[in-house]
Design a protein around this motif. Structure first.
Motif, mmCIF file in Angstrom:
data_model
loop_
_atom_site.group_PDB
_atom_site.id
_atom_site.type_symbol
_atom_site.label_atom_id
_atom_site.label_comp_id
_atom_site.label_asym_id
_atom_site.label_seq_id
_atom_site.Cartn_x
_atom_site.Cartn_y
_atom_site.Cartn_z
ATOM 1 N N THR A 26 29.981 35.455 36.995
ATOM 2 C CA THR A 26 30.558 35.267 38.404
ATOM 3 C C THR A 26 31.612 34.386 38.456
ATOM 4 N N THR A 27 31.380 33.323 37.561
ATOM 5 C CA THR A 27 32.567 32.241 37.521
ATOM 6 C C THR A 27 33.602 32.510 36.416
ATOM 7 N N LYS A 28 33.179 33.167 35.284
ATOM 8 C CA LYS A 28 34.196 33.520 34.145
ATOM 9 C C LYS A 28 34.929 34.698 34.335
ATOM 10 N N GLU A 29 34.492 35.564 34.952
ATOM 11 C CA GLU A 29 35.207 36.866 35.249
ATOM 12 C C GLU A 29 34.832 37.568 36.588
ATOM 13 N N PRO A 30 35.270 36.668 37.714
ATOM 14 C CA PRO A 30 35.139 37.213 39.082
ATOM 15 C C PRO A 30 35.211 38.624 39.160
ATOM 16 N N ASN A 31 36.445 39.071 38.741
ATOM 17 C CA ASN A 31 36.726 40.543 38.942
ATOM 18 C C ASN A 31 35.999 41.316 38.267
ATOM 19 N N MET A 32 35.259 41.010 37.270
ATOM 20 C CA MET A 32 34.238 42.070 36.983
ATOM 21 C C MET A 32 33.021 42.341 37.842
ATOM 22 N N VAL A 33 32.816 41.519 38.684
ATOM 23 C CA VAL A 33 31.589 41.505 39.469
ATOM 24 C C VAL A 33 31.815 41.444 41.084
ATOM 25 N N GLN A 34 33.131 41.660 41.458
ATOM 26 C CA GLN A 34 33.423 41.774 42.917
ATOM 27 C C GLN A 34 33.801 43.084 43.172
ATOM 28 N N GLU A 35 33.284 43.466 44.459
ATOM 29 C CA GLU A 35 33.440 44.893 45.122
ATOM 30 C C GLU A 35 34.888 45.153 45.164
ATOM 31 N N ALA A 36 35.725 44.331 45.381
ATOM 32 C CA ALA A 36 37.087 44.571 45.930
ATOM 33 C C ALA A 36 38.051 44.867 44.480
ATOM 34 N N GLY A 37 37.774 44.247 43.402
ATOM 35 C CA GLY A 37 38.638 44.199 42.148
ATOM 36 C C GLY A 37 38.649 45.446 41.348
ATOM 37 N N THR A 38 39.405 45.180 40.127
ATOM 38 C CA THR A 38 39.429 46.430 39.257
ATOM 39 C C THR A 38 38.113 46.361 38.444
ATOM 40 N N GLY A 39 37.322 45.520 38.411
ATOM 41 C CA GLY A 39 36.156 45.496 37.608
ATOM 42 C C GLY A 39 36.617 44.981 36.168
ATOM 43 N N LEU A 40 38.009 44.767 35.779
ATOM 44 C CA LEU A 40 38.154 44.569 34.438
ATOM 45 C C LEU A 40 38.287 42.849 34.227
#
Ligand SMILES: [Zn+2]
Length: 798
Positions: free
Chosen positions: A702-716
């Motif tokens: 959740t800190t290291k890769e917020p993009n992976m775990v947030q609904e709005a992002g690409t998930g990458l």
């Protein structure tokens, strides 16, 4: 000719005789009937003192069952209710009985005739024992009888038995037996060696009518109800009014009304008036209290765990709580269930003894132990205690220090009922390749921290199983109101956690949606035939593999989001405070130490988490003490508050892979800081607690890769994003230089161009292989940056 087993009547007679003899010997010995032959109540109790020691110390029989060898009078005072107990082991071993041929038995008559009931009265009988050896044999044979014909035993403890032996037990019972309104003592039977699962018993054909022990979890409970066991029918003929008694089958709700009155002769002949009766109330009619429960198998891989209906009586009514683990000894039989004009037979366990195996569903810490632990904490300080706790957590797993500390934080959680109304429990997920340490950590967290913790497997879970639904059992249980049948998350006691292994196999979108609510708010609305809310105030520890199954690995060098590789929706993933990734990467020194840990973990002594604590079971007890820490009115002082603010503001400014931490992250930091403070037995949160919590949170995805775990992002992730950006940069070049006026060109040309002009340092970021290139294209397509037409590719916005 008839085979022996076909001659049911003879076999039944034989069984009834055995039971009658065994029961008579048992009743005679424990009531004090043998007093005139030198084996009175005092004799029985003196002998039992030594016998109890032998039963518990040598034979390993629990104390409460070994107590069955004392006199009835003493047993009543030990357990504080009127009950008699027949335990298989105690009856069969019969250490408490004088040995055959010993001096104690010198006065025993040969033969001994025992008159049951009044001479000549209906139901009376004379039981003859040739000598003491015969008596001893009959007594021990009762063990066999309760095991194989428990119903005949119950059936044989009739009023006549009690009128014969009851007055010897105590004066009070003697008086009650003079009137007709006598409620007999409860009969308990115990001592079944092997417990069975519900599925075992339901599938078995050999256990009908036998005494069995079944383990399960109390799922639902009906109301406590009363059933007449001996009905007084009052004659309605004016001058008569006499009572006619009928004993009712204690298992069925049938109430057979007499057709004749022997006092006024009504109904006895054609000339006599027609008999009319009404049921008289208590005390002439005697009732038992009973309750029905539904128990459920917990250690099962089945989607719908098998359930079993149980009936408990007397003092066992309201003796258990929903969610509790129980071992129930009882008679397995079928009852007739009348529903919709049909008679169906269904299995029922009539309980004769029960043990609450999770009475332990609380970890008890005495006042004295609290004192010792508080001093011990004082002596070692926060750092020292955290070090000991960490070392004691999953000691057989090498490394993974942060994950172990996270397990401790989850075990304790935040303070309860803070005014912000946010959930206090910490949710955590381990995601990674099969065969990494995550399952061992999950196993440790479930088995060693709190006895009420349970684990489910994603592949076999349903909403009903995990969360709950409308009860289908209202009628069978005799509940006055429609009830909800709780699932696993709702049945976990405070302080324990729910593990869900193989999250990736939950699959069903509806399950995730229900879990989202359960985890975020601790309650789920059930909208089916009825409205209701199921409370699920339970921390969740989830484990997830790649959704492809055991032979697949996560790949962070393609264009597929990690959570998509795990088959998890990001809305669900965002509920976890902490997410740790376990990848199976070859690393020689790490591999060595992990293998060392595997071999060491086979060594019991090295894996005792309690070794470093000042009291037995200190690890669990210390964590329980932490859970009991209450918050001060002012939880944070100004320094701590501004410290937390600056951590959050800084984290928000730090963009990672095109995303930044969100407010959920801030809430997690607060929650975890409170958990650390409680591990320090502190009712206020200090800077050291915040820093400790932050250091764990820093390792979380959740800190290291917020993009992976947030609904709005690409998930990458960062690496994936960097590679994708480079691919897109080159695709734009390719489109400009090679496509010219055309909108589309062959995909394989595009890949050749990208590979040829790859601009990133190939040591760290090599150009992906063509099949991985395709996954990045899919991601770009999702972001509406490229377009595909068959084998052709176009770039948007050029
Ligand atoms: Zn009458």
């Amino acid at each position: 000719m008839v085979f022996g087993f076909q001659n049911a009547e003879a076999a039944n007679l034989n069984r009834r005789t055995r039971v009658r003899r065994g029961l008579t010997a048992f009743m005679a010995y424990h009531s004090g009937y043998l007093g005139e032959y030198g084996m009175g109540r005092d004799f029985v109790d003196t002998r039992s003192n030594e016998a109890i020691h032998a039963y518990t110390e040598v034979e390993g029989i629990p104390r409460d069952r070994a107590n069955a060898c004392v006199s009835f009078a003493r047993y009543f005072s030990i357990i504080d209710i009127e009950a008699i107990c027949m335990d298989y082991h105690v009856l069969n071993r019969a250490i408490h009985l004088p040995a055959v041929g010993s001096s104690h038995t010198a006065q025993f008559p040969s033969p001994l005739n025992i008159q049951i009931g009044q001479v000549g009265a209906p139901g009376s009988d004379v039981v003859t024992f040739d000598d003491y050896a015969d008596f001893h044999q009959a007594y021990r044979d009762l063990a066999f009888c309760i095991s194989y014909y428990p119903e005949i035993v119950l059936d044989d403890i009739k009023f006549e038995m009690w009128t014969t032996f009851g007055p010897l037990i105590n004066a009070d019972m003697a008086i009650r037996l003079e009137g007709e309104a006598f409620v007999p003592p409860e009969v308990r039977m115990s001592g079944v060696d092997e417990s069975m699962t519900i599925n075992d018993i339901l599938c078995s054909q050999h256990h009908d009518g036998r005494l069995v022990q079944v383990v399960g979890q109390v799922l639902e409970m009906g109301d406590a109800r009363k059933r007449a066991i001996r009905i007084a029918w009052k004659c309605q003929i004016q001058t008569c009014g006499e009572l006619t008694y009928r004993i009712v089958d204690p298992f069925e709700d049938a109430e057979t009304k007499p057709k004749e009155c022997f006092y006024c002769q009504a109904g006895t002949s054609q000339d006599a008036p027609k008999a009319e009766f009404v049921q008289d109330g208590a005390p002439n009619t005697t009732f038992i209290t009973f309750q029905r429960l539904m128990i459920r198998q917990t250690d099962t891989q089945m989607t719908t765990p098998p359930q079993l209906l149980v009936e408990v009586r007397g003092s066992h009514v309201h003796a258990m709580n929903q969610g509790e683990d129980v071992a129930i000894t009882g008679i397995f039989r079928t009852i007739v269930d009348k529903s919709g004009g049909k008679n169906e037979r269904l299995p029922l366990l009539y309980a004769t003894d029960l043990t609450r195996t999770s009475q332990d569903s609380v970890v008890e810490v005495t006042g004295g132990e609290r004192h010792v632990l508080a001093d011990w904490k004082q002596e070692h300080g926060f750092d020292g205690v955290m070090e000991i706790l960490t070392a004691a957590t999953a000691p057989h797993v090498i490394g993974h220090t942060r994950e172990k500390q996270a397990i401790l934080l989850q075990a304790v959680g935040s303070y309860r009922n803070l005014p912000d109304g946010k959930r206090p429990f910490v949710h955590m997920m381990f995601i990674g390749d099969p065969g990494t340490a995550k399952s061992q950590l999950l196993g440790f967290a479930i088995d060693n921290i709190h006895p009420g913790s349970k684990v489910a497997t994603g592949a076999r879970s349903s909403i009903a199983g995990l969360i709950g639904g409308k009860s289908e059992n209202q009628r069978l249980l005799g509940s006055s109101t429609t009830t909800l049948s709780p699932g696993m998350l709702a049945l976990i006691p405070p302080g324990a956690i729910a593990g869900i292994d193989e999250l990736h196999a939950l699959g069903d979108k509806n399950v995730f949606t229900a879990l989202n609510d359960a985890m975020e708010t601790g309650r789920v609305s059930v909208q089916m035939q009825m409205k209701g809310t199921i409370r699920t105030p339970t921390p969740v520890l989830g484990c997830s593999n790649p959704k492809g199954g055991d032979n697949t690995r996560f790949d962070l060098y393609n264009g597929i989001p990690l959570m998509e590789q795990a088959g998890l929706p990001t809305a669900f993933v965002s509920r976890f405070d902490l997410i740790f990734v376990f990848l199976d990467i070859v690393d020689e020194s790490k591999d060595k130490s992990v293998f060392g840990g595997m071999t060491r973990s086979m060594n019991r002594s090295q894996a005792d988490p309690n070794a470093a604590f000042p009291i037995p079971d200190g690890y669990r007890k210390y964590l329980q003490m932490c859970r009991d820490v209450q918050p001060a009115t002012q939880l944070f002082n100004e320094d701590v508050q501004s410290h937390m603010e600056s951590i959050f503001v800084k984290a928000r400014q730090n963009r990672v892979g095109g995303a930044t931490v969100n407010f959920r992250w801030g809430a997690a930091l607060l929650r975890l800081s409170c958990a650390v403070a409680r591990l320090d037995l502190s009712s206020t949160v200090e800077i050291r607690h915040v820093d400790f919590a932050h250091s764990i949170l820093m390792e979380s995805l959740t800190t290291k890769e917020p993009n992976m775990v947030q609904e709005a992002g690409t998930g990458l992730g960062q690496t994936q994003t960097k590679v994708m950006d480079e691919i897109f940069r080159l695709l734009e070049d390719w489109a400009t230089i090679e496509l010219g006026e055309k909108d589309f060109g062959p995909k394989k040309d595009a890949y050749a161009y990208v590979a040829k002009h790859w601009g990133l340092d190939a040591a760290d970021y090599p150009c992906p292989a063509e099949k991985d290139f395709d996954t990045f294209l899919a991601s770009l397509q999702k972001q509406n940056m490229v377009e595909r037409k068959g084998q052709n590719l176009g770039i948007k916005g050029l």
